[in-house]
Design a protein around this motif. Structure first.
Motif, PDB file in Angstrom:
ATOM      1  N   UNK A 185      18.459 -19.128 -18.948  1.00  0.00           N
ATOM      2  CA  UNK A 185      18.185 -18.486 -17.651  1.00  0.00           C
ATOM      3  C   UNK A 185      16.687 -18.382 -17.415  1.00  0.00           C
ATOM      4  N   UNK A 186      15.969 -18.030 -18.485  1.00  0.00           N
ATOM      5  CA  UNK A 186      14.521 -17.889 -18.349  1.00  0.00           C
ATOM      6  C   UNK A 186      13.853 -19.240 -18.102  1.00  0.00           C
ATOM      7  N   UNK A 187      14.318 -20.231 -18.847  1.00  0.00           N
ATOM      8  CA  UNK A 187      13.744 -21.575 -18.746  1.00  0.00           C
ATOM      9  C   UNK A 187      13.935 -22.160 -17.347  1.00  0.00           C
ATOM     10  N   UNK A 188      15.062 -21.826 -16.742  1.00  0.00           N
ATOM     11  CA  UNK A 188      15.368 -22.428 -15.440  1.00  0.00           C
ATOM     12  C   UNK A 188      14.924 -21.538 -14.273  1.00  0.00           C
ATOM     13  N   UNK A 189      14.178 -20.490 -14.606  1.00  0.00           N
ATOM     14  CA  UNK A 189      13.566 -19.693 -13.536  1.00  0.00           C
ATOM     15  C   UNK A 189      14.510 -18.791 -12.773  1.00  0.00           C
ATOM     16  N   UNK A 190      15.545 -18.313 -13.441  1.00  0.00           N
ATOM     17  CA  UNK A 190      16.437 -17.353 -12.767  1.00  0.00           C
ATOM     18  C   UNK A 190      15.653 -16.063 -12.461  1.00  0.00           C
ATOM     19  N   UNK A 191      16.026 -15.357 -11.402  1.00  0.00           N
ATOM     20  CA  UNK A 191      15.294 -14.128 -11.040  1.00  0.00           C
ATOM     21  C   UNK A 191      15.291 -13.105 -12.171  1.00  0.00           C
ATOM     22  N   UNK A 192      14.144 -12.451 -12.337  1.00  0.00           N
ATOM     23  CA  UNK A 192      14.004 -11.458 -13.414  1.00  0.00           C
ATOM     24  C   UNK A 192      15.090 -10.386 -13.339  1.00  0.00           C
ATOM     25  N   UNK A 193      15.420  -9.972 -12.120  1.00  0.00           N
ATOM     26  CA  UNK A 193      16.407  -8.890 -11.969  1.00  0.00           C
ATOM     27  C   UNK A 193      17.783  -9.315 -12.485  1.00  0.00           C
ATOM     28  N   UNK A 194      18.125 -10.580 -12.275  1.00  0.00           N
ATOM     29  CA  UNK A 194      19.420 -11.074 -12.759  1.00  0.00           C
ATOM     30  C   UNK A 194      19.408 -11.149 -14.289  1.00  0.00           C
ATOM     31  N   UNK A 195      18.288 -11.627 -14.840  1.00  0.00           N
ATOM     32  CA  UNK A 195      18.182 -11.716 -16.304  1.00  0.00           C
ATOM     33  C   UNK A 195      18.223 -10.318 -16.918  1.00  0.00           C
ATOM     34  N   UNK A 196      17.533  -9.384 -16.285  1.00  0.00           N
ATOM     35  CA  UNK A 196      17.525  -8.005 -16.801  1.00  0.00           C
ATOM     36  C   UNK A 196      18.937  -7.427 -16.789  1.00  0.00           C
ATOM     37  N   UNK A 197      19.658  -7.691 -15.734  1.00  0.00           N
ATOM     38  CA  UNK A 197      21.039  -7.191 -15.672  1.00  0.00           C
ATOM     39  C   UNK A 197      21.900  -7.874 -16.742  1.00  0.00           C
ATOM     40  N   UNK A 198      21.697  -9.159 -16.929  1.00  0.00           N
ATOM     41  CA  UNK A 198      22.469  -9.883 -17.950  1.00  0.00           C
ATOM     42  C   UNK A 198      22.199  -9.304 -19.336  1.00  0.00           C
ATOM     43  N   UNK A 199      20.930  -8.970 -19.613  1.00  0.00           N
ATOM     44  CA  UNK A 199      20.597  -8.387 -20.920  1.00  0.00           C
ATOM     45  C   UNK A 199      21.366  -7.091 -21.169  1.00  0.00           C
ATOM     46  N   UNK A 200      21.535  -6.311 -20.109  1.00  0.00           N
ATOM     47  CA  UNK A 200      22.254  -5.034 -20.262  1.00  0.00           C
ATOM     48  C   UNK A 200      23.761  -5.244 -20.379  1.00  0.00           C
ATOM     49  N   UNK A 201      24.249  -6.316 -19.784  1.00  0.00           N
ATOM     50  CA  UNK A 201      25.702  -6.522 -19.707  1.00  0.00           C
ATOM     51  C   UNK A 201      26.245  -7.280 -20.910  1.00  0.00           C
TER      52      UNK A 201
END
Ligand SMILES: [Zn+2]
Length: 297
Positions: A185-201
């Motif tokens: 997700x990070x490599x492909x430039x997904x929005x930080x907010x989506x990545x942050x939510x994924x980390x919590x989920x």
């Protein structure tokens, strides 16, 4: 206010008698509860399928919200993944409770097991035939040559955690695979907010199977079900985050205001997650014209 209290008591009484409120009711905790008036997920549909082993078990019942989430996410995944379907394993048994064989949770219609997207030994898309245990490099340990398709499984997680149909509390997953998804997700430039939510989920549960052969999704209680005794276990942070999002109506209005030819623009509707939701609103404009307000509100 007394009539309101009386009405609430009568409703609760009706639920106790099995009359319900016309929708599904998830009662109790995921590992100690039951499901009233659950919906059966069909064995196949637009973008999803199940396999014989799970069809036979018949643990295919969920709350309205969970079944809505599954069918909607599968449909949207079909727009991105055309060659294979999402394979849906167990939900809850009819009525939930301890009758649900093979699982400690899955009792209240808010849990579902999904198979990872996979590729075969030649790197070709492979529609999962069964659960395969994966090692920390996301390759099957059974010599089949199968591997987790990280980009597609990430796309699935993203759809799940941003879906308007129901708020996802957990996506239980083997930690090394979750790490791979987040790196992708990070490599492909997904929005930080989506990545942050994924980390919590994303979480590998400490007290049960490590989920190296499937992922397990749990949604929060709907507000209506909570009034009937639905109990969430664990952090409520993601629910609060979802409830703070702009309503579907506001998103739709913002999308319309930003559409080409729109007379004015609407200030305030910014941010990565808003942009993501606006895409949903935009699809509604071109497609069904109207999306029902989130039922869990
Ligand atoms: Zn499970």
């Amino acid at each position: 206010m007394r009539w309101l209290l009386l009405a609430a008591m009568m409703l609760a009484g009706c639920a106790e008698l099995g009359l319900g409120d016309g929708t599904s009711i998830s009662v109790g905790k995921p590992s100690n509860g039951y499901l009233r008036d659950g919906v059966r997920l069909p064995d196949r549909g637009d973008g999803w399928v199940t396999r014989e082993v799970w069809r036979t078990r018949n643990n295919r019942f969920g709350t309205d919200e969970l079944v809505d989430l599954l069918t909607s996410v599968a449909h949207r995944m079909r727009g991105q993944v055309r060659d294979v379907k999402l394979v849906v394993a167990d939900l809850s048994g009819k009525g939930g409770g301890e009758r649900v064989a093979f699982h400690r949770s899955h009792q209240t219609g808010r849990d579902v097991d999904l198979l990872y997207y996979m590729r075969d030994a030649n790197g070709q898309p492979f529609e999962p035939d069964a659960m395969h245990v994966f090692d920390p490099t996301a390759h099957a340990v059974d010599g089949s040559g199968l591997a987790v398709d990280v980009p597609r499984t990430w796309a699935l997680v993203k759809e799940l955690i941003t879906a308007p149909e129901a708020p996802v509390q957990w996506v239980f997953m083997y930690e090394p695979i979750a790490q791979r998804l987040l790196e992708h997700a990070q490599r492909t430039g997904e929005p930080d907010a989506v990545i942050a939510r994924a980390r919590k989920t994303l979480k590998q549960p400490g007290d049960s199977a490590r989920h190296d052969d499937h992922l397990h999704v749990r949604i929060y209680c709907s507000a209506a079900d909570r009034a009937y005794g639905c109990v969430d276990i664990g952090p409520m942070e993601l629910l609060a985050e979802r409830e703070a999002e702009p309503s579907q109506l506001a998103v739709l209005a913002a999308a319309l205001a930003h559409a080409p030819g729109a007379p004015t623009s609407t200030p305030g509707a910014t941010g990565a997650l808003v942009a993501g939701s606006a895409a949903v609103g935009g699809a509604a404009v071109g497609g069904a014209l109207w999306l029902p307000l989130r039922r869990w509100r």
